[in-house]
Scaffold this motif. Structure first.
Motif, PDB file in Angstrom:
ATOM      1  N   PRO A   1      57.758  -3.471  42.121  1.00  0.00           N
ATOM      2  CA  PRO A   1      56.731  -3.762  43.127  1.00  0.00           C
ATOM      3  C   PRO A   1      56.813  -2.845  44.346  1.00  0.00           C
ATOM      4  N   THR A   2      58.004  -2.342  44.646  1.00  0.00           N
ATOM      5  CA  THR A   2      58.133  -1.474  45.816  1.00  0.00           C
ATOM      6  C   THR A   2      57.494  -0.103  45.602  1.00  0.00           C
ATOM      7  N   ASP A   3      57.164   0.223  44.351  1.00  0.00           N
ATOM      8  CA  ASP A   3      56.469   1.483  44.063  1.00  0.00           C
ATOM      9  C   ASP A   3      54.968   1.376  44.326  1.00  0.00           C
ATOM     10  N   VAL A   4      54.480   0.168  44.588  1.00  0.00           N
ATOM     11  CA  VAL A   4      53.047  -0.068  44.783  1.00  0.00           C
ATOM     12  C   VAL A   4      52.732  -0.057  46.272  1.00  0.00           C
ATOM     13  N   ARG A   5      51.769   0.766  46.645  1.00  0.00           N
ATOM     14  CA  ARG A   5      51.324   0.822  48.040  1.00  0.00           C
ATOM     15  C   ARG A   5      50.243  -0.236  48.234  1.00  0.00           C
ATOM     16  N   ILE A   6      50.441  -1.098  49.222  1.00  0.00           N
ATOM     17  CA  ILE A   6      49.468  -2.165  49.522  1.00  0.00           C
ATOM     18  C   ILE A   6      48.817  -1.808  50.854  1.00  0.00           C
ATOM     19  N   PRO A   7      47.613  -1.250  50.804  1.00  0.00           N
ATOM     20  CA  PRO A   7      46.944  -0.869  52.052  1.00  0.00           C
ATOM     21  C   PRO A   7      46.733  -2.089  52.955  1.00  0.00           C
ATOM     22  N   GLU A   8      46.851  -1.874  54.237  1.00  0.00           N
ATOM     23  CA  GLU A   8      46.709  -2.957  55.221  1.00  0.00           C
ATOM     24  C   GLU A   8      45.379  -3.696  55.051  1.00  0.00           C
ATOM     25  N   GLU A   9      44.314  -2.959  54.799  1.00  0.00           N
ATOM     26  CA  GLU A   9      42.979  -3.550  54.704  1.00  0.00           C
ATOM     27  C   GLU A   9      42.628  -4.026  53.286  1.00  0.00           C
ATOM     28  N   PHE A  10      43.558  -3.940  52.374  1.00  0.00           N
ATOM     29  CA  PHE A  10      43.301  -4.290  50.975  1.00  0.00           C
ATOM     30  C   PHE A  10      42.950  -5.764  50.802  1.00  0.00           C
ATOM     31  N   THR A  11      41.892  -6.004  50.053  1.00  0.00           N
ATOM     32  CA  THR A  11      41.517  -7.341  49.600  1.00  0.00           C
ATOM     33  C   THR A  11      41.021  -7.183  48.172  1.00  0.00           C
ATOM     34  N   PRO A  12      41.669  -7.836  47.208  1.00  0.00           N
ATOM     35  CA  PRO A  12      41.220  -7.684  45.817  1.00  0.00           C
ATOM     36  C   PRO A  12      39.873  -8.379  45.592  1.00  0.00           C
ATOM     37  N   ASP A  13      39.075  -7.806  44.697  1.00  0.00           N
ATOM     38  CA  ASP A  13      37.850  -8.504  44.347  1.00  0.00           C
ATOM     39  C   ASP A  13      38.120  -9.423  43.168  1.00  0.00           C
ATOM     40  N   GLU A  14      37.173 -10.284  42.909  1.00  0.00           N
ATOM     41  CA  GLU A  14      37.369 -11.295  41.865  1.00  0.00           C
ATOM     42  C   GLU A  14      37.398 -10.699  40.463  1.00  0.00           C
ATOM     43  N   ASP A  15      37.057  -9.436  40.327  1.00  0.00           N
ATOM     44  CA  ASP A  15      37.136  -8.775  39.016  1.00  0.00           C
ATOM     45  C   ASP A  15      38.550  -8.806  38.449  1.00  0.00           C
ATOM     46  N   VAL A  16      39.565  -8.879  39.319  1.00  0.00           N
ATOM     47  CA  VAL A  16      40.945  -8.891  38.834  1.00  0.00           C
ATOM     48  C   VAL A  16      41.265 -10.185  38.091  1.00  0.00           C
ATOM     49  N   LEU A  17      40.391 -11.171  38.197  1.00  0.00           N
ATOM     50  CA  LEU A  17      40.638 -12.464  37.557  1.00  0.00           C
ATOM     51  C   LEU A  17      40.132 -12.518  36.121  1.00  0.00           C
ATOM     52  N   ARG A  18      39.495 -11.470  35.669  1.00  0.00           N
ATOM     53  CA  ARG A  18      38.982 -11.464  34.293  1.00  0.00           C
ATOM     54  C   ARG A  18      39.824 -10.551  33.412  1.00  0.00           C
TER      55      ARG A  18
END
Length: 150
Positions: free
Chosen positions: A66-83
């Motif tokens: 998980p530490t290799d993944v950059r999580i942008p400050e403004e990141f918000t996932p869309d609901e597409d990740v739920l499918r």
């Protein structure tokens, strides 16, 4: 890939690669306010089926760092990740995450599909491997699609 980012966030937040499922749900729904608790559970199911997390001894274990993944400050996932995503979509996401241009990758995969006479999933896996991308977890899905097409 926003699914990987969404899944990584709770692990990064807690500084570990192992968490109780309820800790992941709380991190995604209450702490970050990205999903409802039910949607967070759905995300865990999708991530498990896609091999991003595994269930071990009552905990969720990240199968990537998980530490290799950059999580942008403004990141918000869309609901597409739920499918659920097809093997083609998953390979395409991985290619784009490695810096490939989406339209160029799609064109190359389509060309390879025509050249080899295989399914889009199989062509995507072959193309990704030729690009040096590890997509071994998708080989059985592509193989299955080939068998079903016959």
């Amino acid at each position: 890939m926003s699914l990987r980012v969404a899944v990584a966030a709770p692990f990064v937040q807690h500084g570990t690669d192992r968490l109780q499922e309820n800790a992941v749900v709380v991190a995604l729904s209450l702490d970050r306010d990205w999903f409802s608790p039910d949607q967070a559970k759905r995300l865990i199911d999708v991530a498990t089926r896609e091999g991003l997390v595994a269930r071990e001894d009552g905990e969720l274990v990240a199968t990537f760092d998980p530490t290799d993944v950059r999580i942008p400050e403004e990141f918000t996932p869309d609901e597409d990740v739920l499918r659920e995503r097809s093997a083609f979509e998953r390979v395409l996401d991985a290619l784009v995450a490695e810096g490939a241009e989406k339209h160029e990758a799609v064109g190359a995969i389509n060309g390879l599909q025509g050249e080899l006479g295989v399914t889009i999933e199989a062509a995507a896996v072959v193309y990704a491997r030729r690009q040096g991308l590890d997509v071994d977890e998708l080989v059985p899905v592509a193989r299955s699609a080939l068998i079903e097409e016959r």
